[in-house]
Every structure is written in C-alpha cells, then in structure tokens.
Design a protein around this motif. Structure first.
Motif, PDB file in Angstrom:
ATOM      1  N   GLU A 143       0.893   4.343  -7.141  1.00  0.00           N
ATOM      2  CA  GLU A 143       0.308   3.626  -8.272  1.00  0.00           C
ATOM      3  C   GLU A 143       1.080   3.841  -9.566  1.00  0.00           C
ATOM      4  OE1 GLU A 143      -3.775   4.575  -8.712  1.00  0.00           O
ATOM      5  OE2 GLU A 143      -4.399   3.654  -6.810  1.00  0.00           O
ATOM      6  N   HIS A 144       1.745   4.990  -9.704  1.00  0.00           N
ATOM      7  CA  HIS A 144       2.428   5.259 -10.974  1.00  0.00           C
ATOM      8  C   HIS A 144       3.802   4.595 -11.060  1.00  0.00           C
ATOM      9  CE1 HIS A 144       4.152   8.410  -8.377  1.00  0.00           C
ATOM     10  NE2 HIS A 144       5.171   8.443  -9.214  1.00  0.00           N
ATOM     11  N   GLU A 178       0.818  -1.217   0.000  1.00  0.00           N
ATOM     12  CA  GLU A 178       0.000   0.000   0.000  1.00  0.00           C
ATOM     13  C   GLU A 178       0.848   1.263   0.000  1.00  0.00           C
ATOM     14  OE1 GLU A 178      -2.363  -0.629   3.433  1.00  0.00           O
ATOM     15  OE2 GLU A 178      -3.606  -2.197   2.504  1.00  0.00           O
TER      16      GLU A 178
END
Length: 234
Positions: free
Chosen positions: A80-81, A76
């Motif tokens: 995301e990129h 987590e």
C-alpha cells in the motif's frame, strides 16, 4: 510429470502475445542514496523488494497498457505504501538520487511508453559522476570495412569534427560509460548501425542533447521495417 509454472501473458504494443519472465536476470539496478524508483513491476511485484533497501519511500512508474492487463492478484501483491506516479511528477534531482530498479523486458513490450522515461533516467544517472564536458566530435558506428565509413569520416573532418569510431555491437556498452564524462555533438549512423531496434540508445542520446542522424543508404522502407520503436521514425 510436474506442471509447468503458470506465466502471465500480455499483448504488447506491437500486438504480440508475450509471456512475462521474472527473476534476477530481468532486473537492472541503478543504485542511489535517495528514494526507490521502480520502472516497471513485471509479473511479480512483491519479489522486487529483494533488490532495494528497506525503509525508503517507493515510487512506481508503470505502462498503463501493461497495468490494465494484469489480474487482481497482481494488484494485491503491491504494498500500500508504494506510490504510482508519472515521469512528470519527479524532478531531475529525484531521479538522479533515486535507487532505480528497471524491469528489463518493459521496453521491449511498450517502447513508445518507456523510451523517453528510460533515456532520461539513464542520462541523469550518468551525471552523478561529475562534470560532463561538451566536445565537438561525432560518433560513427562502423568498422574499417563498413560501407561509407571512410568517406563520412573525411567529410566530417572537413567540417572540423573529430570522429570517434565505435563498433556497432559495442555501442550499447560503450556509450553510457562515455557519457559520464563527455558529451559528443553528433551520433551519425549508416542504416541504423549501432542503434537498437527498441530505441533505448536513441533515447539516451536524445536525453543527453546529442543529435542523432541516420543515413539510409539502402532502401529506407526496408531499414525502418526492422525497428520496433517509433524513435527511428522521428
């Protein structure tokens, strides 16, 4: 009394349980103008953003055995990129230009996975400084008093090799700098002198196209037992 901070632990390639350290001392930076390449994320992926410029694409290579042992909270933390890739996905030109961040302990944990990747990356970074001249000489780790140094030097001289001696404990520091401008033909070690037990220097020399030879004067099984990487068994 304050509690000690909780540290993630993993089982290494050698079957040892190892706590994961973090912080500036665990990070090696190899700057470049291109994309960011993270070689190992360590226990706190989000903290790595402190070590590279914002606004660049970020690629990640991580050992599968490491990643599979990390908790969901670790995953987590990863933006995301950031894109997970394999070494084969990246060209030499991309690695040469990349701003590389290395999690230093990674090689010690999984040397079979990281050896060639780190060797290739460090060699390509050596090439950014300009032309590298192939030269017919041999590097011989050893001092004046070391076993067989004089005899090997004489034998190499008769084979038309110039010999450059380097103190074994100085090899990790001297050779990367030397490879920025020269490419010796041979690295000849007696009893693995000058080579580290995790194979980092071996893989750098291999990536540079330099032949590595080891002469085990003492019991070879005793010598090999001191290694922590398959590199010395090749």
């Amino acid at each position: 009394m304050p509690e000690r901070p909780h540290r993630l632990r993993i089982q290494t390639e050698l079957g040892h349980m190892q706590s994961l350290s973090s912080g500036t001392a665990t990070v090696l930076k190899m700057p470049g103008p291109g994309d960011v390449l993270l070689l190992g994320l360590g226990p706190t992926p989000a903290s790595l953003t402190d070590f590279f410029p914002a606004g660049r694409a970020v690629y990640v290579i991580e050992a599968p055995e490491f990643k599979s042992q990390m908790p969901d909270s670790w995953l987590e933390e990863i933006p995301e990129h950031w894109k997970f890739v394999s070494a084969d996905d990246l060209s030499d030109a991309q690695i040469r230009a990349a701003h590389i961040i290395i999690y230093r302990p990674a090689l010690r944990f999984f040397p079979s996975f990281w050896g060639k990747i780190l060797g290739r990356s460090r060699w390509l970074k050596c090439q950014t400084s300009g032309h590298i001249e192939p030269r017919r000489y041999a590097i011989l780790p050893g001092s004046e008093s070391d076993l067989l140094v004089h005899e090997i030097s004489d034998a190499l001289d008769r084979l038309s090799f110039r010999v450059r001696r380097v103190l074994p404990n100085q090899c990790p520091a001297i050779l990367p700098r030397l490879l920025q401008s020269e490419q010796p033909e041979l690295f000849l070690s007696v009893n693995f002198r000058g080579l580290d037990k995790y194979g980092e220097l071996f893989h750098l020399l291999q990536a540079a196209g330099i032949k590595v030879a080891v002469w085990c004067v003492d019991n070879p099984f005793h010598q090999i037992c001191g290694l922590r990487s398959p590199s010395g068994r090749n």
